[in-house]
Enzyme design. Structure first.
Site, mmCIF file in Angstrom:
data_model
loop_
_atom_site.group_PDB
_atom_site.id
_atom_site.type_symbol
_atom_site.label_atom_id
_atom_site.label_comp_id
_atom_site.label_asym_id
_atom_site.label_seq_id
_atom_site.Cartn_x
_atom_site.Cartn_y
_atom_site.Cartn_z
ATOM 1 N N THR A 9 -24.700 -45.894 -46.287
ATOM 2 C CA THR A 9 -25.709 -46.080 -45.245
ATOM 3 C C THR A 9 -25.426 -46.084 -44.354
ATOM 4 O O THR A 9 -25.395 -46.454 -42.752
ATOM 5 C CB THR A 9 -25.813 -47.716 -45.630
ATOM 6 N N GLY A 10 -23.997 -45.899 -43.897
ATOM 7 C CA GLY A 10 -22.860 -45.881 -42.056
ATOM 8 C C GLY A 10 -23.149 -44.499 -42.027
ATOM 9 O O GLY A 10 -24.406 -43.560 -41.887
ATOM 10 N N ALA A 11 -22.861 -44.678 -40.782
ATOM 11 C CA ALA A 11 -22.547 -43.330 -39.639
ATOM 12 C C ALA A 11 -21.925 -42.041 -39.921
ATOM 13 O O ALA A 11 -23.111 -40.967 -39.909
ATOM 14 C CB ALA A 11 -22.767 -43.935 -37.858
ATOM 15 N N VAL A 12 -21.159 -42.303 -40.678
ATOM 16 C CA VAL A 12 -20.572 -41.031 -40.867
ATOM 17 C C VAL A 12 -21.405 -40.849 -42.770
ATOM 18 O O VAL A 12 -21.590 -39.455 -42.571
ATOM 19 C CB VAL A 12 -18.755 -41.342 -41.775
ATOM 20 N N ARG A 37 -24.119 -55.335 -50.353
ATOM 21 C CA ARG A 37 -25.490 -55.741 -48.961
ATOM 22 C C ARG A 37 -26.851 -54.661 -49.255
ATOM 23 O O ARG A 37 -27.305 -55.205 -48.254
ATOM 24 C CB ARG A 37 -24.601 -55.857 -47.837
ATOM 25 N N SER A 38 -26.276 -53.690 -49.443
ATOM 26 C CA SER A 38 -27.263 -52.143 -48.795
ATOM 27 C C SER A 38 -28.380 -52.341 -50.165
ATOM 28 O O SER A 38 -28.799 -51.314 -50.042
ATOM 29 C CB SER A 38 -26.712 -50.982 -49.000
ATOM 30 N N CYS A 126 -10.477 -37.807 -36.123
ATOM 31 C CA CYS A 126 -11.513 -37.620 -35.254
ATOM 32 C C CYS A 126 -10.992 -36.673 -34.309
ATOM 33 O O CYS A 126 -10.655 -35.568 -33.783
ATOM 34 C CB CYS A 126 -13.094 -38.212 -34.561
ATOM 35 N N GLY A 157 -17.808 -43.663 -33.311
ATOM 36 C CA GLY A 157 -16.412 -44.147 -34.225
ATOM 37 C C GLY A 157 -16.002 -44.932 -34.715
ATOM 38 O O GLY A 157 -15.171 -45.287 -35.786
ATOM 39 N N HIS A 239 -16.140 -37.119 -28.558
ATOM 40 C CA HIS A 239 -14.953 -37.661 -28.305
ATOM 41 C C HIS A 239 -14.995 -36.327 -26.576
ATOM 42 O O HIS A 239 -15.345 -35.277 -27.246
ATOM 43 C CB HIS A 239 -13.956 -38.331 -29.353
HETATM 44 P P1 A2P Z 1 -22.644 -51.303 -46.620
HETATM 45 O O1 A2P Z 1 -24.486 -50.855 -45.811
HETATM 46 O O2 A2P Z 1 -23.532 -52.283 -48.076
HETATM 47 O O3 A2P Z 1 -22.411 -52.056 -45.804
HETATM 48 P P2 A2P Z 1 -20.210 -47.345 -40.994
HETATM 49 O O4 A2P Z 1 -18.835 -47.381 -40.555
HETATM 50 O O5 A2P Z 1 -20.828 -46.797 -40.110
HETATM 51 O O6 A2P Z 1 -19.963 -49.667 -40.190
HETATM 52 O O7 A2P Z 1 -20.384 -47.814 -42.844
HETATM 53 C C1 A2P Z 1 -19.259 -48.089 -43.534
HETATM 54 C C2 A2P Z 1 -20.567 -47.695 -44.973
HETATM 55 O O8 A2P Z 1 -19.030 -48.216 -45.672
HETATM 56 C C3 A2P Z 1 -21.603 -48.421 -45.061
HETATM 57 O O9 A2P Z 1 -21.853 -47.889 -45.774
HETATM 58 C C4 A2P Z 1 -21.407 -49.222 -46.012
HETATM 59 O O10 A2P Z 1 -21.992 -49.960 -46.615
HETATM 60 C C5 A2P Z 1 -19.728 -48.765 -46.589
HETATM 61 N N1 A2P Z 1 -19.322 -49.878 -47.514
HETATM 62 C C6 A2P Z 1 -18.789 -50.665 -46.486
HETATM 63 N N2 A2P Z 1 -17.828 -51.546 -47.428
HETATM 64 C C7 A2P Z 1 -17.586 -51.479 -48.392
HETATM 65 C C8 A2P Z 1 -17.678 -51.279 -49.551
HETATM 66 N N3 A2P Z 1 -16.599 -52.872 -50.366
HETATM 67 N N4 A2P Z 1 -18.202 -51.578 -50.796
HETATM 68 C C9 A2P Z 1 -18.952 -49.954 -50.545
HETATM 69 N N5 A2P Z 1 -19.473 -49.161 -49.667
HETATM 70 C C10 A2P Z 1 -19.038 -50.607 -48.475
#
Ligand code: A2P
Length: 333
Positions: A9-12, A37-38, A126, A157, A239
């Site tokens: 779900t994150g940017a990368v 959370r997701s 990066c 980033g 960048h």
């Molecule tokens: P989540 O959406 O559940 O918070 P970014 O770098 O763009 O903020 O994205 C970070 C990514 O890493 C997101 O998909 C986030 O999911 C995930 N993430 C962060 N902490 C955890 C964790 N403890 N377990 C699983 N995924 C995580």
């Protein structure tokens, strides 16, 4: 291959899913994973909506490849569990990068090091990736003694929340409101911030020291002198880096231009006319390449060369590089 995307779900993570799709990576089943959370969220892959799974409930014995981009502490805990279950991990966090047993790979530069992997392969920072892609041909041709670099790094980033913070602050300020500061150390809209990651005892930030440690490891040269300043700028994607080199043997700007014009992954845009150089937004964002311009001899130093290096930090700087590593792993199977 069955593939898990950790941090989907994150940017990368989002870029990983779209690049796997674009490059026709041979995916059998794909498992987008994130934290609790997701729960209930979904992502799109190959036109299908997929429910995001919980990393803490996932069985890594069901996948052959894990693409990790959920932060260092998540990789520290789950990458060893994944490899113990027989899954190969390509890790996009900084957690394993300095471990001498773990290869740190930029495919255009040091793919040979992949052969030593024991289940985990680290993807570099990066800023390091785009710099070494452009410097490797020069390093091979004439040697590099010293690198001075100032970066101009996009907010993506720092993850999705930082992207939202730049957008939110910009909108707030244009509407005469006070900007909320939650993710970045200071206001990032209409500002530049010379602080990325934590301060170290030597006064450099960790982001700056990553460029030192990682460039030496990738080029396999501990004598290389590197002096970075890492700066966050109000750009969403891409960048930029002003790089000042001191080469071991003399080289002209024309020779550097020629070397880079045939280098893998590099596009030279260097016309010495108005606009004849690459920028993050106009040339690099959403593209795969590393773009180089403003190539010139340093008027203050013998054997000095100046370069302007630009690339999409989420793609070549993270997701694309991880998938290129995965493609190389596939070739070796
Ligand atoms: P989540 O959406 O559940 O918070 P970014 O770098 O763009 O903020 O994205 C970070 C990514 O890493 C997101 O998909 C986030 O999911 C995930 N993430 C962060 N902490 C955890 C964790 N403890 N377990 C699983 N995924 C995580």
């Amino acid at each position: 291959m069955n593939v898990a995307v950790v941090g989907a779900t994150g940017a990368v993570g989002e870029a990983m899913l779209s690049i796997l799709e674009q490059r026709n990576f041979p995916v059998n089943e794909i498992f987008p994973l994130a934290s609790s959370r997701s729960a209930g969220k979904s992502v799109v892959f190959n036109g299908r909506s997929l429910e995001v799974g919980r990393l803490d409930e996932f069985d890594f014995s069901t996948v052959e490849l894990g693409l990790f981009s959920a932060g260092g502490s998540v990789s520290a805990e789950y990458a060893p569990k994944a490899t113990a279950a027989g899954c190969i991990v390509v890790d996009n966090t900084s957690y394993f990068r300095n471990d001498p047993e773990i290869p740190l790979i930029v495919p255009e530069v040091n793919l040979h090091a992949l052969d030593q992997h024991q289940g985990i392969i680290a993807n570099p920072n990066c800023s390091t990736i785009q710099m070494v892609v452009a410097l490797k041909p020069i390093y091979d041709a004439v040697g590099i003694h010293r690198i001075n670099v100032a970066t101009y790094q996009a907010v993506s980033g720092a993850g999705r929340r930082a992207i939202e913070e730049l957008a939110g602050q910009t909108a707030a300020l244009l509407n005469g409101k006070k900007p909320a500061i939650e993710v970045m150390p200071k206001q990032i809209a209409f500002n530049v911030i010379p602080e990325i990651d934590s301060f170290q005892d030597n006064g450099y930030t960790r982001e700056e020291m990553k460029m030192v440690w990682e460039t030496r490891k990738i080029l396999e040269d501990d004598t290389l002198m590197i002096n970075p300043t890492a700066v966050r700028v109000p750009v969403f994607y891409g960048h930029s880096e002003a790089v000042h080199l001191e080469t071991r043997d003399p080289v002209t700007a024309a020779e550097v231009r020629q070397l880079l014009s045939v280098a893998p992954g590099v596009t030279v845009i260097d016309d010495h006319t108005p606009g004849g150089y690459p920028t993050a937004v106009t040339e690099a964002a959403k593209q795969d390449g590393v773009f180089v311009g403003r190539i010139r001899e340093d008027i203050s130093c013998d054997r000095g060369i100046n370069l302007w290096i630009v690339s999409d930090n989420v793609r070549k700087g993270a997701a694309l590089n991880s998938i290129q590593i995965s493609e190389a792993l596939l070739d070796r199977m």
